[in-house]
Design a protein around this motif. Structure first.
Motif, PDB file in Angstrom:
ATOM      1  N   SER A 139      -8.940   2.015  -1.246  1.00  0.00           N
ATOM      2  CA  SER A 139      -9.444   0.717  -0.794  1.00  0.00           C
ATOM      3  C   SER A 139      -8.770   0.277   0.504  1.00  0.00           C
ATOM      4  O   SER A 139      -9.355  -0.473   1.287  1.00  0.00           O
ATOM      5  CB  SER A 139      -9.267  -0.346  -1.882  1.00  0.00           C
ATOM      6  N   ASP A 140      -7.535   0.753   0.748  1.00  0.00           N
ATOM      7  CA  ASP A 140      -6.924   0.508   2.057  1.00  0.00           C
ATOM      8  C   ASP A 140      -7.749   1.165   3.151  1.00  0.00           C
ATOM      9  O   ASP A 140      -8.003   0.571   4.207  1.00  0.00           O
ATOM     10  CB  ASP A 140      -5.490   1.057   2.092  1.00  0.00           C
ATOM     11  N   LEU A 141      -8.177   2.400   2.887  1.00  0.00           N
ATOM     12  CA  LEU A 141      -9.017   3.097   3.859  1.00  0.00           C
ATOM     13  C   LEU A 141     -10.347   2.380   4.045  1.00  0.00           C
ATOM     14  O   LEU A 141     -10.884   2.326   5.156  1.00  0.00           O
ATOM     15  CB  LEU A 141      -9.255   4.542   3.416  1.00  0.00           C
ATOM     16  N   HIS A 193     -15.527  -0.898   5.690  1.00  0.00           N
ATOM     17  CA  HIS A 193     -16.428  -1.004   4.541  1.00  0.00           C
ATOM     18  C   HIS A 193     -16.168  -2.282   3.744  1.00  0.00           C
ATOM     19  O   HIS A 193     -17.062  -2.802   3.082  1.00  0.00           O
ATOM     20  CB  HIS A 193     -16.283   0.218   3.630  1.00  0.00           C
ATOM     21  N   ILE A 194     -14.914  -2.758   3.775  1.00  0.00           N
ATOM     22  CA  ILE A 194     -14.570  -4.043   3.178  1.00  0.00           C
ATOM     23  C   ILE A 194     -14.390  -5.030   4.321  1.00  0.00           C
ATOM     24  O   ILE A 194     -13.540  -4.828   5.189  1.00  0.00           O
ATOM     25  CB  ILE A 194     -13.282  -3.946   2.339  1.00  0.00           C
ATOM     26  N   HIS A 210      -1.061  -2.741  -1.250  1.00  0.00           N
ATOM     27  CA  HIS A 210      -1.116  -3.604  -2.426  1.00  0.00           C
ATOM     28  C   HIS A 210      -0.609  -2.913  -3.692  1.00  0.00           C
ATOM     29  O   HIS A 210      -0.797  -3.432  -4.784  1.00  0.00           O
ATOM     30  CB  HIS A 210      -2.552  -4.091  -2.646  1.00  0.00           C
ATOM     31  N   GLU A 211       0.037  -1.777  -3.555  1.00  0.00           N
ATOM     32  CA  GLU A 211       0.605  -1.084  -4.709  1.00  0.00           C
ATOM     33  C   GLU A 211       2.107  -0.969  -4.476  1.00  0.00           C
ATOM     34  O   GLU A 211       2.590   0.047  -3.978  1.00  0.00           O
ATOM     35  CB  GLU A 211       0.004   0.323  -4.853  1.00  0.00           C
ATOM     36  N   PHE A 248      -5.434  -8.121   1.710  1.00  0.00           N
ATOM     37  CA  PHE A 248      -6.759  -8.495   2.196  1.00  0.00           C
ATOM     38  C   PHE A 248      -6.801  -9.996   2.523  1.00  0.00           C
ATOM     39  O   PHE A 248      -7.145 -10.385   3.627  1.00  0.00           O
ATOM     40  CB  PHE A 248      -7.831  -8.124   1.171  1.00  0.00           C
ATOM     41  N   HIS A 249      -6.421 -10.839   1.552  1.00  0.00           N
ATOM     42  CA  HIS A 249      -6.388 -12.276   1.780  1.00  0.00           C
ATOM     43  C   HIS A 249      -5.038 -12.744   2.344  1.00  0.00           C
ATOM     44  O   HIS A 249      -4.959 -13.809   2.943  1.00  0.00           O
ATOM     45  CB  HIS A 249      -6.662 -13.041   0.484  1.00  0.00           C
TER      46      HIS A 249
END
Length: 381
Positions: free
Chosen positions: A78-80, A86-87, A98-99, A151-152
Motif C-alpha cells: 500500500s506504500d507503493l 493509485h491511492i 505504517h508498520e 496517509f492522513h
C-alpha cells in the motif's frame, strides 16, 4: 473527510519567547525533553512524485500523544500504491511507513501509563474524533473516518514518529522489535480479514496472492483451524513457501487445470472462504467462481481494477457474499503479540531484509520487482 494536517510541533514553535539557554540547547541538537531537535525522515512530495530522505524537526508530544523512537518499519504494497498514485494523496508532503515498532521516547500529558523506555508496536491509525461513532465514544475500532498513519498524518520511515497513546500495544522482551513491526499490518490485516470472513474451524479456504498478506493468511488460517487451505500464486517459490507454512495445497492460478483441481480438493463443494490478496480482475473472478454454496469472498488486496461479480443468476443462486476488508482493530494487534510471545505464531521467516533508512528507495525497488520473493522488507532508521 477530516484530515490531520497539523504542522509538526517542534521546540522552535515558541522561538521568539525562548530564552538564551533554550536556544543554545536547540543549537546543540537537544531540548529539555531529551529529544533531539532534528531527525532523518523519508519525505514523499505527492505533486512531484519524489521520495527523499531529509532532515526535519523531531515532533513533540501534545496531550494524549507519544513520541516513539522507531526500531523498524516495514515497506508495504500500500506504500507503493500511494507512491504510484493509485491511492489519492491526503497531504502535499508526507512521511510514509505504517508498520512500525520502537521504544517510547517522550510522552505528553494524559498519555496513560506509557513511559520512556517502553517497547511498543504502533497501530496504523487513529480515530478522527468528529464522526458520529467517535462522538458517542466508539474510538478507533468503530470510527467512520479512521485517520491512517502515513496517509492522513506522518508515518514511521523516520527516526521518530508521533502517535496517539491509544495506538500503542506493549511488546514483551521475548518478541524482537523487528518481528513486532511485521505484526502491524502485514499480519494484523490478514488476521482482521479472517474476522471479517467469520471463518470457522474446518472450513475450506483459498488464498490468492502469496506476498506479505497472503503468506500470513496461510499461517493464520492454519492457526484458526481452516481445512483444507489452498494457496494460489504464479511463482513456484511462493507456492513452496506456502506449503512450508501450513498450506495443504499450492496451485498456479494461471494453470488451466486449476478450476477442476479446486473442485477436486473440496470434494465438488467449492470453497467456503476465498481471500483475494491481489485485487485484480483475474484473481477476483477466479476466486468468486471457486466458491461453494453460501461462500464468502473477502477482498484484501488493493488495485485500480474495476471488479464485477459476473452473471447475476450465478451469484444470487449460490448466495455468494463479497466483502471488502481494510486494516484491523487494536485487539487484533494485541492478540498477535500474545500469540507471537507464546510461540503459537512464528514469523521469524517473515523478515526478508533489513535496510538502513537511507536505502529506502532500494527497498522499494526490491518489493516492486519482487526480488528474492520478499515477505517483508524493513527499514531501520
Amino acid at each position: 473527510m477530516t484530515l490531520d494536517a497539523r504542522p509538526i510541533r517542534t521546540g522552535a514553535d515558541s522561538a521568539d519567547s525562548a530564552d538564551s539557554t533554550d536556544s543554545a540547547a536547540s543549537a546543540a541538537g537537544a531540548v529539555a525533553d531529551g529529544l533531539p531537535a532534528t531527525m532523518r525522515a523519508a519525505r514523499f512530495d505527492t505533486a512531484a512524485g519524489t521520495l527523499k530522505v531529509e532532515d526535519v524537526p523531531v515532533p513533540r508530544p501534545g496531550a494524549g500523544e507519544v513520541v516513539v523512537k522507531v526500531a523498524a518499519c516495514g515497506i508495504c504494497q500500500s506504500d507503493l500504491s500511494q507512491l504510484d498514485g493509485h491511492i489519492p494523496p491526503r497531504l502535499p508532503v508526507v512521511t510514509p511507513g505504517h508498520e512500525a515498532s520502537g521504544v517510547v521516547a517522550a510522552v505528553g500529558d494524559g498519555a496513560g501509563h506509557w513511559k520512556a523506555g517502553d517497547r511498543v508496536v504502533l497501530g496504523a491509525g487513529k480515530a478522527c474524533g468528529t464522526c458520529p461513532a467517535c462522538r458517542f465514544g466508539g474510538g478507533t475500532n468503530t470510527c467512520e473516518d479512521l485517520q491512517v498513519m502515513a496517509f492522513h498524518y506522518d508515518g514511521a520511515w523516520a527516526e521518530y514518529v508521533l502517535t496517539d497513546a491509544t495506538t500503542l500495544i506493549a511488546v514483551p522482551d521475548s518478541v524482537p522489535l523487528e518481528h513486532a513491526a511485521v505484526l502491524a499490518d502485514a499480519v494484523s490485516t490478514p488476521y482482521g480479514a479472517i474476522d471479517t470472513a467469520q471463518l470457522r474451524s474446518a472450513e475450506s479456504v483459498g488464498v490468492w496472492g502469496l506476498g506479505g498478506l497472503g503468506t500470513h493468511l496461510v499461517q493464520l488460517t492454519r492457526v484458526c483451524g481452516a481445512s483444507p487451505i489452498v494457496a494460489l500464486d504464479p511463482l513456484p517459490a511462493a507456492r513452496e513457501r506456502a506449503l512450508a507454512l501450513g498450506a495443504d495445497f499450492a496451485l498456479d492460478p494461471t494453470d488451466g487445470y486449476t478450476k477442476a483441481r479446486l473442485k477436486e480438493i473440496t470434494g465438488g463443494k467449492g470453497l467456503d472462504v476465498a481471500f483475494d490478496c491481489v485485487g485484480r480482475t483475474p484473481s477476483f473472478t477466479q476466486a468468486e467462481r471457486a466458491l461453494g454454496h453460501r461462500g464468502r469472498l473477502v477482498l484484501v488486496g488493493i488495485s485500480p481494477d474495476p471488479l464485477a461479480v459476473g452473471p447475476e443468476l450465478h451469484f444470487v443462486r449460490n448466495r455468494h457474499t463479497v466483502i471488502g476488508h481494510t486494516g484491523y482493530r487494536m485487539e487484533h494487534l494485541e492478540d498477535l503479540v500474545e500469540l507471537t510471545a507464546r510461540g503459537r505464531l512464528d514469523i521469524s521467516g517473515s523478515v526478508s531484509a533489513i535496510l538502513p533508512l537511507e536505502e529506502v528507495n532500494e527497498g522499494i525497488r526490491r518489493l516492486r520487482e519482487r526480488e528474492g520473493n520478499p515477505i517483508r522488507i524493513l527499514l531501520r532508521p
